[in-house]
Design an enzyme around this catalytic site. Structure first.
Site, PDB file in Angstrom:
ATOM      1  N   ARG A 146       4.528   2.277   0.515  1.00 15.78           N
ATOM      2  CA  ARG A 146       3.593   3.289   0.961  1.00 15.78           C
ATOM      3  C   ARG A 146       4.339   4.592   1.180  1.00 15.78           C
ATOM      4  O   ARG A 146       5.526   4.587   1.497  1.00 15.78           O
ATOM      5  CB  ARG A 146       2.848   2.882   2.236  1.00 15.78           C
ATOM      6  N   GLU A 177      -1.789   7.995  10.939  1.00 13.50           N
ATOM      7  CA  GLU A 177      -0.743   8.827  11.561  1.00 13.50           C
ATOM      8  C   GLU A 177      -0.437  10.063  10.718  1.00 13.50           C
ATOM      9  O   GLU A 177      -0.036  11.107  11.235  1.00 13.50           O
ATOM     10  CB  GLU A 177       0.517   7.974  11.721  1.00 13.50           C
ATOM     11  N   ARG A 200      -2.073   7.864   3.799  1.00 14.44           N
ATOM     12  CA  ARG A 200      -1.024   6.899   3.484  1.00 14.44           C
ATOM     13  C   ARG A 200      -1.437   6.291   2.138  1.00 14.44           C
ATOM     14  O   ARG A 200      -2.514   5.688   2.046  1.00 14.44           O
ATOM     15  CB  ARG A 200      -0.879   5.823   4.563  1.00 14.44           C
ATOM     16  N   CYS A 208       5.453  12.116  11.955  1.00 15.63           N
ATOM     17  CA  CYS A 208       6.577  11.595  12.730  1.00 15.63           C
ATOM     18  C   CYS A 208       7.891  11.964  12.043  1.00 15.63           C
ATOM     19  O   CYS A 208       8.031  11.749  10.834  1.00 15.63           O
ATOM     20  CB  CYS A 208       6.481  10.084  12.883  1.00 15.63           C
ATOM     21  N   THR A 234      10.455  10.354  11.955  1.00 16.43           N
ATOM     22  CA  THR A 234      11.084   9.161  11.362  1.00 16.43           C
ATOM     23  C   THR A 234      10.674   8.988   9.906  1.00 16.43           C
ATOM     24  O   THR A 234      11.352   8.292   9.158  1.00 16.43           O
ATOM     25  CB  THR A 234      10.687   7.879  12.138  1.00 16.43           C
ATOM     26  N   ARG A 280       7.862   3.823   3.058  1.00 23.12           N
ATOM     27  CA  ARG A 280       8.325   2.537   3.551  1.00 23.12           C
ATOM     28  C   ARG A 280       8.029   1.515   2.475  1.00 23.12           C
ATOM     29  O   ARG A 280       6.895   1.383   2.015  1.00 23.12           O
ATOM     30  CB  ARG A 280       7.615   2.150   4.855  1.00 23.12           C
ATOM     31  N   ARG A 316       9.522  -5.816  11.100  1.00 22.98           N
ATOM     32  CA  ARG A 316       8.234  -5.652  11.757  1.00 22.98           C
ATOM     33  C   ARG A 316       7.507  -6.997  11.701  1.00 22.98           C
ATOM     34  O   ARG A 316       7.868  -7.900  10.961  1.00 22.98           O
ATOM     35  CB  ARG A 316       7.395  -4.564  11.078  1.00 22.98           C
ATOM     36  N   GLU A 367       3.764  -2.646  12.351  1.00 18.36           N
ATOM     37  CA  GLU A 367       4.501  -2.128  13.504  1.00 18.36           C
ATOM     38  C   GLU A 367       3.906  -2.637  14.819  1.00 18.36           C
ATOM     39  O   GLU A 367       2.677  -2.738  14.947  1.00 18.36           O
ATOM     40  CB  GLU A 367       4.457  -0.598  13.476  1.00 18.36           C
TER      41      GLU A 367
END
Ligand code: ADP
Ligand code: DAR
Length: 352
Positions: free
Chosen positions: A102, A210, A214, A258, A260, A267, A298, A303
């Protein structure tokens, strides 16, 4: 965030910038157990508050403060790539696994999710539904949209939503995530949220999580190239849809909520059984083994969720920034190879 929040820098800012920077940090202020503790609120925030974010990024991603990100999906020449270029888990003695890649993307002409109004969220969903009408006409990506927005023409029931979450297609209730709630990213739930799913359920676009989007490909198999290549092709199709422009930074690559996820927003994961490394019913040993391998662990639900039956874990490379997309998918392959060796060793030790 707290480690690098500098009062002297903060006091040089205008009143408006002070308020904006605090909003970026609110999640970490409210949640002391945050690993990162901050999110960008506007696409330009990483550049607008560079004296702060450059330190946060350098510390988290273990890069220099003046690091610049480069995006590249071309696998050729990537260290660790097998000679035939095929990232085939079967060559590692593994069965077909659930594979997923993703990427996060944000539209340049909207605030990031933490600073969106309810109208922003509904209007972004409307804009994406116009884009989905184009995908529906394509054999490779044809499918349908599932909206959580009340009164939306594609609105789905709570039962249908929960089944999509259970099937790993749709994201979990964001209002239940304290980090996203504090950041404002979960605000106005469930307005402006939904997911586009292709007929074969192998190509999915989340709307309003988020990040604004995505975009992901998933399938059960052994060749990681299959989900990686399909995602890149799909991304090019979405990117070319008129009216869609993704937020990018000249220094930091793909802009994400984010820090990160900054740079690639990628990911890449597999669901793999680790019965020996999770023999005590927890992911503690698996995390201890994965950390030095550059891998994150995870749960089966993603998550902040527990491991699955038989010790099934969601394993993915931790790095997102100052690494290319091609290096990430290759790092998944080489990481899984080393992790399998550790899992086998743990099995031999327990049977000895
Ligand atoms: P993200 O990967 O977008 O950061 P999560 O980690 O919360 O978000 O995962 C979102 C959903 O994707 C969860 O339902 C999770 O189980 C699912 N998922 C992640 N990786 C895989 C995989 N390799 N196979 C199947 N589902 C996956
Ligand atoms: N709870 C936040 C999340 C950081 C990484 N995960 C994301 N972006 N989904 C934290 O600061 O720990």
């Amino acid at each position: 965030m707290a480690k690098h929040f500098d009062a002297d820098y903060y006091n040089t800012l205008s009143d408006d910038d002070k308020k904006a920077l605090i909003k970026c940090c609110q999640s970490g202020i409210d949640n002391g157990d945050s690993g990162m503790g901050c999110y960008a609120m506007q696409p330009a925030d990483y550049d607008r508050f560079k004296p702060f974010f450059s330190k946060v990024l350098a510390d988290y991603h273990k890069v220099s403060e003046d690091a610049k990100h480069t995006n590249n999906w071309d696998l050729s020449g990537v260290e660790g790539l097998p000679a035939d270029g095929c990232l085939d888990l079967a060559a590692l003695g593994l069965p077909a696994l659930s594979m997923r890649v993703r990427v996060g993307r944000n539209l340049a002409d909207f605030p990031l999710p933490g600073a969106m109004t309810k109208d922003d969220r509904v209007n972004l969903e409307k804009k994406m539904c116009e884009a989905f009408d184009k995908l529906k006409a394509m054999p490779e990506y044809g499918g349908g949209y599932n909206s959580l927005t009340p009164e939306h023409p594609d609105h789905i029931s709570e039962e249908a939503y929960q089944q999509l979450v259970k099937d790993h297609i749709m994201f979990k209730d964001m209002a239940a995530d304290p980090y996203l709630a504090s950041a404002g990213i979960a605000a106005d739930w469930p307005y402006g949220r939904g997911c586009y799913v292709s007929e074969d359920r192998g190509f999915i676009i989340w709307v309003g999580e988020e990040d604004h989007l995505r975009i992901m490909c998933m399938r059960k198999g052994t060749v990681l190239n299959e989900v990686f290549d399909r995602l890149k092709t799909a991304l090019d199709v979405v990117n070319d849809i008129e009216g869609l422009s993704f937020a990018m930074s000249p220094d930091y690559g793909v802009v994400t909520s984010c820090p990160t996820n900054l740079g690639t927003g990628m990911r890449a994961s597999v669901h793999i059984g680790l019965p020996n490394l999770t023999a005590d019913g927890t992911d503690a040993k698996a995390k201890e083994v994965c950390r030095p391998l550059g891998l994150s662990v995870r749960g089966i639900g993603g998550e902040h969720t527990p491991i699955g039956e038989g010790g099934v874990c969601d394993i993915s490379p931790s790095a997102r920034f100052c690494i290319t997309e091609a290096q990430i998918i290759t790092a998944l392959y080489t990481g899984i190879k080393l992790l399998k060796e550790e899992e086998d060793k743990a099995g031999e030790a327990s049977s000895a």
